[in-house]
Design a protein around this motif. Structure first.
Motif, short mmCIF file in Angstrom:
data_model
loop_
_atom_site.label_atom_id
_atom_site.label_comp_id
_atom_site.label_asym_id
_atom_site.label_seq_id
_atom_site.Cartn_x
_atom_site.Cartn_y
_atom_site.Cartn_z
N PRO A 197 0.84 -1.21 0.00
CA PRO A 197 0.00 0.00 0.00
C PRO A 197 0.86 1.24 0.00
N ILE A 198 0.23 2.41 -0.06
CA ILE A 198 0.93 3.68 0.12
C ILE A 198 0.88 3.99 1.61
N THR A 199 2.05 4.12 2.22
CA THR A 199 2.14 4.24 3.68
C THR A 199 2.45 5.68 4.10
N ALA A 200 2.31 5.94 5.38
CA ALA A 200 2.60 7.26 5.92
C ALA A 200 4.07 7.66 5.71
N PRO A 201 5.05 6.77 5.99
CA PRO A 201 6.45 7.15 5.73
C PRO A 201 6.70 7.49 4.27
N GLN A 202 6.04 6.80 3.36
CA GLN A 202 6.21 7.08 1.94
C GLN A 202 5.67 8.45 1.58
N VAL A 203 4.52 8.80 2.15
CA VAL A 203 3.93 10.12 1.89
C VAL A 203 4.86 11.23 2.38
N LYS A 204 5.38 11.07 3.59
CA LYS A 204 6.25 12.09 4.17
C LYS A 204 7.59 12.17 3.45
N ALA A 205 8.12 11.03 3.01
CA ALA A 205 9.39 11.02 2.28
C ALA A 205 9.24 11.72 0.94
N CYS A 206 8.15 11.43 0.26
CA CYS A 206 7.90 12.04 -1.05
C CYS A 206 7.72 13.55 -0.90
N GLU A 207 7.00 13.95 0.13
CA GLU A 207 6.80 15.38 0.38
C GLU A 207 8.14 16.09 0.59
N ILE A 233 9.97 -2.67 -2.22
CA ILE A 233 10.26 -3.55 -1.08
C ILE A 233 11.74 -3.51 -0.74
N LEU A 234 12.60 -3.60 -1.76
CA LEU A 234 14.04 -3.54 -1.52
C LEU A 234 14.46 -2.20 -0.92
N LEU A 235 13.85 -1.12 -1.42
CA LEU A 235 14.18 0.20 -0.90
C LEU A 235 13.68 0.38 0.53
N ASP A 236 12.52 -0.21 0.84
CA ASP A 236 12.01 -0.16 2.21
C ASP A 236 12.96 -0.87 3.17
N ASP A 237 13.45 -2.01 2.74
CA ASP A 237 14.40 -2.77 3.57
C ASP A 237 15.69 -1.98 3.78
N ARG A 252 12.35 9.66 7.00
CA ARG A 252 13.55 10.39 6.58
C ARG A 252 14.59 9.44 5.98
N ALA A 253 14.68 8.26 6.55
CA ALA A 253 15.58 7.25 5.99
C ALA A 253 15.12 6.86 4.59
N LEU A 254 13.81 6.73 4.42
CA LEU A 254 13.26 6.37 3.12
C LEU A 254 13.57 7.46 2.09
#
Length: 273
Positions: A197-207, A233-237, A252-254
């Motif tokens: 899914p689209i997650t909260a960390p992804q939204v904040k990282a993209c912003e 998935i690889l990038l999340d890991d 921020r790591a993402l």
């Protein structure tokens, strides 16, 4: 023949519900708080209730009779305090339970609050949308225009599809900070990347990557989508390892991992740890 035999259904033994409580309107000045089991007041919460005071959302507080025809508030102390401060309120609706003494009151407090389920941000969003709340309507429009589906409840693993999310708090924050149009553009990057899914960390990282001048001058939305797509998935890991190593939040790591992956017009900027 017994009902049990006739219906082939065992008789259920239910707990005695006890004495039926009394419903009444009580003078707010007669109700006290027992600090032995009550929490401290949240002033922000009290002020909010008082500012938006309305009987259709007030509900009944729970009280227990004490000495001298007074009462202790067992549940609803913030609503009670707001009522006490409101100049146009003199009486409050109350459920009067037949318990006596601090121990019995505390036991009732635990029973009332122990299994209470708070309304989640996702549940609140859907309720506000049904009520035509302007902010919820804006979020719905932003998501629809970005091709993002906000689910009504979290789906089980393997059942969620690309461009679906339950990260309503992150999306609401994004819209509040960036406005509807910019929020839609940021969400569009994640939708086009087919994240699931689209997650909260992804939204904040993209912003961060698309709005902070340190990074936005060196990266384009299309390039970011290309970098994420197919390797989320690889990038999340990799981001999890980065977060643990550098002691930074996951989002921020993402952002750091995504930025490194996106080769487009790199200019030496780095995501601060």
């Amino acid at each position: 023949m017994s009902d049990t035999a006739e219906n082939d259904c065992p008789v259920q033994d239910y707990r005695d519900p006890g004495e039926v409580p009394v419903l009444d309107w009580i003078d707010k000045g007669l109700i006290d708080i027992d600090a032995a089991y009550q929490r401290g007041l949240d002033e922000i919460r009290v002020e909010k209730i008082m500012t938006w005071f309305a009987w259709d959302s007030f509900g009944a507080i729970v009280v227990a009779p004490t000495e001298n025809e007074r009462y202790h508030c067992i549940d609803g102390q913030h609503r009670l305090e707001a009522a006490k401060r409101h100049p146009n309120v003199q009486h409050v609706p109350a459920v009067i339970v037949a318990v006596s003494g601090t121990v019995a009151e505390a036991e009732t407090f635990v029973a009332v609050n122990g299994d209470r389920k708070n309304v989640s941000p996702l549940e609140m969003y859907w309720a506000k949308l049904a009520a035509n709340d302007p902010d919820a309507v804006t979020i719905s429009q932003v998501a629809e225009r970005a091709g993002l589906t906000i689910l009504r409840y979290p789906a089980g693993q393997g059942k969620i599809k690309p461009a679906q999310t339950v990260a309503i708090a992150a999306i609401r924050g994004l819209v509040d900070r960036r406005g509807a149009m910019r929020a839609r553009q940021i969400l569009d990057v994640l939708v086009q990347a087919e994240l699931s899914p689209i997650t909260a960390p992804q939204v904040k990282a993209c912003e961060l990557l698309l709005t902070d001048p340190e990074f936005s001058e060196h990266i384009e939305a299309e390039a970011l989508t290309d970098a994420i797509q197919g390797s989320a998935i690889l990038l999340d890991d990799e981001a999890k390892v980065f977060a643990a190593t550098h002691k930074v939040p996951q989002w921020r790591a993402l952002a750091a991992v995504w930025f490194k992956k996106t080769k487009k017009r790199r200019g030496g900027a780095k995501v601060a740890a």
